[in-house]
Design a protein around this motif. Structure first.
Motif, PDB file in Angstrom:
ATOM      1  N   GLU A 138      56.466 -67.188 -21.840  1.00 39.40           N
ATOM      2  CA  GLU A 138      55.058 -66.807 -21.649  1.00 39.40           C
ATOM      3  C   GLU A 138      54.125 -67.962 -21.988  1.00 39.40           C
ATOM      4  O   GLU A 138      53.133 -68.195 -21.281  1.00 39.40           O
ATOM      5  N   ALA A 139      54.441 -68.702 -23.047  1.00 36.36           N
ATOM      6  CA  ALA A 139      53.593 -69.840 -23.422  1.00 36.36           C
ATOM      7  C   ALA A 139      53.564 -70.880 -22.308  1.00 36.36           C
ATOM      8  O   ALA A 139      52.496 -71.387 -21.929  1.00 36.36           O
ATOM      9  N   GLY A 140      54.737 -71.214 -21.766  1.00 38.71           N
ATOM     10  CA  GLY A 140      54.790 -72.194 -20.691  1.00 38.71           C
ATOM     11  C   GLY A 140      54.055 -71.727 -19.450  1.00 38.71           C
ATOM     12  O   GLY A 140      53.355 -72.506 -18.792  1.00 38.71           O
ATOM     13  N   ALA A 141      54.192 -70.455 -19.118  1.00 44.30           N
ATOM     14  CA  ALA A 141      53.513 -69.913 -17.948  1.00 44.30           C
ATOM     15  C   ALA A 141      52.000 -69.937 -18.117  1.00 44.30           C
ATOM     16  O   ALA A 141      51.262 -70.191 -17.152  1.00 44.30           O
ATOM     17  N   ASN A 142      51.518 -69.692 -19.330  1.00 48.68           N
ATOM     18  CA  ASN A 142      50.076 -69.754 -19.564  1.00 48.68           C
ATOM     19  C   ASN A 142      49.545 -71.180 -19.490  1.00 48.68           C
ATOM     20  O   ASN A 142      48.423 -71.413 -19.018  1.00 48.68           O
ATOM     21  N   VAL A 143      50.339 -72.142 -19.948  1.00 46.27           N
ATOM     22  CA  VAL A 143      49.924 -73.545 -19.797  1.00 46.27           C
ATOM     23  C   VAL A 143      49.896 -73.909 -18.315  1.00 46.27           C
ATOM     24  O   VAL A 143      48.977 -74.599 -17.844  1.00 46.27           O
ATOM     25  N   LEU A 144      50.895 -73.449 -17.562  1.00 43.59           N
ATOM     26  CA  LEU A 144      50.900 -73.692 -16.121  1.00 43.59           C
ATOM     27  C   LEU A 144      49.674 -73.075 -15.467  1.00 43.59           C
ATOM     28  O   LEU A 144      48.973 -73.737 -14.688  1.00 43.59           O
ATOM     29  N   LEU A 145      49.393 -71.807 -15.772  1.00 45.67           N
ATOM     30  CA  LEU A 145      48.239 -71.137 -15.157  1.00 45.67           C
ATOM     31  C   LEU A 145      46.939 -71.862 -15.506  1.00 45.67           C
ATOM     32  O   LEU A 145      46.103 -72.088 -14.624  1.00 45.67           O
ATOM     33  N   GLY A 146      46.780 -72.242 -16.763  1.00 46.36           N
ATOM     34  CA  GLY A 146      45.558 -72.940 -17.165  1.00 46.36           C
ATOM     35  C   GLY A 146      45.419 -74.278 -16.454  1.00 46.36           C
ATOM     36  O   GLY A 146      44.301 -74.688 -16.080  1.00 46.36           O
ATOM     37  N   THR A 147      46.532 -74.982 -16.265  1.00 44.14           N
ATOM     38  CA  THR A 147      46.496 -76.278 -15.577  1.00 44.14           C
ATOM     39  C   THR A 147      46.131 -76.098 -14.108  1.00 44.14           C
ATOM     40  O   THR A 147      45.292 -76.842 -13.562  1.00 44.14           O
ATOM     41  N   VAL A 148      46.720 -75.092 -13.456  1.00 47.63           N
ATOM     42  CA  VAL A 148      46.417 -74.847 -12.036  1.00 47.63           C
ATOM     43  C   VAL A 148      44.956 -74.430 -11.877  1.00 47.63           C
ATOM     44  O   VAL A 148      44.270 -74.897 -10.944  1.00 47.63           O
ATOM     45  N   ILE A 149      44.468 -73.580 -12.743  1.00 49.66           N
ATOM     46  CA  ILE A 149      43.069 -73.158 -12.644  1.00 49.66           C
ATOM     47  C   ILE A 149      42.140 -74.356 -12.798  1.00 49.66           C
ATOM     48  O   ILE A 149      41.161 -74.507 -12.036  1.00 49.66           O
ATOM     49  N   GLU A 168      48.398 -81.593 -21.663  1.00 52.64           N
ATOM     50  CA  GLU A 168      48.266 -81.664 -23.121  1.00 52.64           C
ATOM     51  C   GLU A 168      47.018 -80.927 -23.589  1.00 52.64           C
ATOM     52  O   GLU A 168      47.046 -80.204 -24.593  1.00 52.64           O
ATOM     53  N   SER A 169      45.921 -81.100 -22.863  1.00 51.92           N
ATOM     54  CA  SER A 169      44.663 -80.464 -23.238  1.00 51.92           C
ATOM     55  C   SER A 169      44.753 -78.945 -23.130  1.00 51.92           C
ATOM     56  O   SER A 169      44.312 -78.216 -24.033  1.00 51.92           O
ATOM     57  N   VAL A 170      45.333 -78.452 -22.033  1.00 49.66           N
ATOM     58  CA  VAL A 170      45.475 -77.010 -21.853  1.00 49.66           C
ATOM     59  C   VAL A 170      46.384 -76.424 -22.930  1.00 49.66           C
ATOM     60  O   VAL A 170      46.096 -75.367 -23.516  1.00 49.66           O
ATOM     61  N   ALA A 171      47.491 -77.106 -23.216  1.00 55.76           N
ATOM     62  CA  ALA A 171      48.413 -76.623 -24.243  1.00 55.76           C
ATOM     63  C   ALA A 171      47.749 -76.602 -25.607  1.00 55.76           C
ATOM     64  O   ALA A 171      47.882 -75.615 -26.364  1.00 55.76           O
ATOM     65  N   ALA A 172      47.022 -77.654 -25.941  1.00 54.15           N
ATOM     66  CA  ALA A 172      46.328 -77.702 -27.236  1.00 54.15           C
ATOM     67  C   ALA A 172      45.292 -76.602 -27.348  1.00 54.15           C
ATOM     68  O   ALA A 172      45.117 -75.988 -28.414  1.00 54.15           O
ATOM     69  N   GLY A 173      44.622 -76.309 -26.226  1.00 49.25           N
ATOM     70  CA  GLY A 173      43.619 -75.252 -26.233  1.00 49.25           C
ATOM     71  C   GLY A 173      44.210 -73.885 -26.491  1.00 49.25           C
ATOM     72  O   GLY A 173      43.506 -72.962 -26.914  1.00 49.25           O
ATOM     73  N   ARG A 174      45.509 -73.748 -26.245  1.00 54.55           N
ATOM     74  CA  ARG A 174      46.194 -72.481 -26.513  1.00 54.55           C
ATOM     75  C   ARG A 174      46.982 -72.529 -27.817  1.00 54.55           C
ATOM     76  O   ARG A 174      47.778 -71.641 -28.101  1.00 54.55           O
ATOM     77  N   GLY A 175      46.764 -73.588 -28.586  1.00 57.81           N
ATOM     78  CA  GLY A 175      47.371 -73.677 -29.909  1.00 57.81           C
ATOM     79  C   GLY A 175      48.801 -74.149 -29.915  1.00 57.81           C
ATOM     80  O   GLY A 175      49.520 -73.946 -30.910  1.00 57.81           O
ATOM     81  N   HIS A 176      49.251 -74.815 -28.838  1.00 57.40           N
ATOM     82  CA  HIS A 176      50.638 -75.261 -28.755  1.00 57.40           C
ATOM     83  C   HIS A 176      50.762 -76.743 -29.082  1.00 57.40           C
ATOM     84  O   HIS A 176      49.937 -77.556 -28.639  1.00 57.40           O
ATOM     85  N   SER A 177      51.818 -77.096 -29.791  1.00 53.22           N
ATOM     86  CA  SER A 177      52.132 -78.507 -30.013  1.00 53.22           C
ATOM     87  C   SER A 177      52.836 -79.055 -28.786  1.00 53.22           C
ATOM     88  O   SER A 177      53.508 -78.326 -28.054  1.00 53.22           O
ATOM     89  N   THR A 178      52.670 -80.356 -28.536  1.00 49.98           N
ATOM     90  CA  THR A 178      53.239 -80.973 -27.338  1.00 49.98           C
ATOM     91  C   THR A 178      54.026 -82.224 -27.699  1.00 49.98           C
ATOM     92  O   THR A 178      53.861 -82.798 -28.774  1.00 49.98           O
TER      93      THR A 178
END
Length: 412
Positions: free
Chosen positions: A396-407, A341-351
């Motif tokens: 692309e949005a989902g993949a960026n949330v995944l990448l941010g979470t893994v990092i 949720e935090s990573v998604a919010a940081g990229r401007g996505h609603s969850t």
């Protein structure tokens, strides 16, 4: 550390390339261990090696690619991935999204020289779609298949799993030596299409999965007597397909008697000897049934077998039941839900917090390590069909949330 994002164009290209293997007129048919699957695996190996990485295959066909920290470490790895096998005439995104996004993650970690504190492993699970056993590859990581169980596993076409593995030149004995040691996985995160319409109808960008439904399955065989289709009066027949049909018509009532969330499906029917002018001797049904509680799944199985026995009795038939293993419902890690949720919010996505009504390898992985799942919207809620679709922006949005979470998991 600078913000690291996926290469959206490359991710789209790999998804489109993967869809070529097993392509049908409108969808994808890529069963594990088939010729199309072998071609896809060879292509994936080439993609991995072209990125300067190496790919490993375990005894049951799970694939692994690991990016290690600069210094030596024995820290357990962060895993991410999904599967590349498909249902017959399925879509281009189910499983493929999570697998190709995981490939994009390990590529970007390498290209951006992310300062990892623990390894990151991409995993592609074998036979998630259950041609031979539901969630086959991830099940084999949780508990080894004993030789007698492996030898008995048959596919949708009634072929033996051991023959399929042997036909690829693999060591069949190694398929029973795949369990992962406890403590060797730090966390697991899987990106997947929702396969439903909740995100689309609620206008949420990202689904944060709270739990995964439990699954059971099994085979019912109704046995009667083969007779001439023209000369045997209807009242004298012992037709197993009539008994099976009567049983199938009861599925809505059986599931409703268990709970509001119970479901049961028969997706495969086999009839022997299979002549248009022969009353069948055997009708074989492959069942899939699910609910959110283990106890409800067991109660559902009991009710299904009882109903089959009653239907068989009314038509002068015998019926046998062969049980598949039950995959328990799986609550997912609350800490990973917060992180996603935090990573998604940081990229401007609603969850939106939501359960998964579909089974996933993540539910097996949740027995090994803290586990999280990320959903992106599915157009019209369609899946397991050629109509399956998600927008490239959502991919692309989902993949960026995944990448941010893994990092976040691999660098803290």
């Amino acid at each position: 550390m600078k913000d690291v994002t996926v290469d959206g164009s490359r991710l789209r290209s790999t998804l489109e390339e993967l869809a070529r293997f097993g392509a049908t007129a409108s969808g994808v048919s890529r069963t594990s261990f088939s010729a199309a699957d072998a071609e896809a695996r060879a292509w994936l190996r080439a993609e991995v090696e072209a990125s300067g990485l190496s790919l490993r295959t375990d005894g049951i066909g799970n694939l692994f690619v690991t990016v290690a920290p600069a210094g030596a470490t024995d820290a357990p790895a962060v895993w991410t991935g999904s599967h590349i096998d498909s249902v017959p005439d399925g879509g281009r995104f189910d499983g493929a999204l999570g697998s190709m996004a995981a490939l994009e993650v390990v590529r970007r970690l390498t290209e951006a020289d992310v300062p990892l504190r623990r390894p990151v492993t991409m995993v592609v699970f074998a036979d998630e779609e259950g041609c031979y056993h539901h969630l086959l590859g991830s099940t084999a990581l949780v508990r080894p298949f004993p030789p007698d169980e492996l030898a008995a596993l048959r596919g949708r076409d009634d072929d033996l799993l051991v023959d399929a593995l042997g036909g690829l030149g693999w060591d069949v004995a190694a398929a029973g030596r795949t369990a992962v040691p406890a403590g060797s996985v730090h966390a697991f995160v899987e990106l997947h299409i929702e396969q439903g319409a909740v995100l689309e109808t609620s206008s949420a960008d990202i689904g944060v999965v709270t739990s995964i439904v439990g699954m059971g399955g099994g085979r019912l065989e109704f046995t009667g007597r083969a007779d001439h289709a023209g000369t045997t009066p209807m009242a004298m027949r012992r037709d197993p397909l009539r008994g099976a049909g009567e049983f199938l018509a009861q599925l809505p009532d059986i599931t409703a008697s268990i709970s509001e969330t119970a479901v049961a499906t028969c997706g495969i029917i086999g009839v022997e000897p299979g002549g248009a002018n022969v009353v069948p001797a055997l009708a074989r049904l492959q069942l899939d049934f699910r609910d959110v509680r283990r106890e409800a799944i067991e109660d559902l199985e009991t009710a299904l077998v009882a109903a089959a026995s009653d239907a068989a009795g009314r038509h002068g038939l015998e019926v046998t039941h062969t049980r598949d293993s039950i995959t328990d419902p799986a609550p997912l890690d609350s800490g990973l839900q917060d992180l996603i949720e935090s990573v998604a919010a940081g990229r401007g996505h609603s969850t939106r917090l939501m359960p998964s009504g579909a089974g996933h390898d993540a539910q097996n992985m949740s027995r090994l390590a803290p586990t999280g799942m990320i959903f992106i919207p599915s157009t019209g809620g369609r899946s397991h069909s050629p109509a399956e679709h998600s927008s490239w922006a959502d991919v692309e949005a989902g993949a960026n949330v995944l990448l941010g979470t893994v990092i976040a998991l691999a660098t803290r």
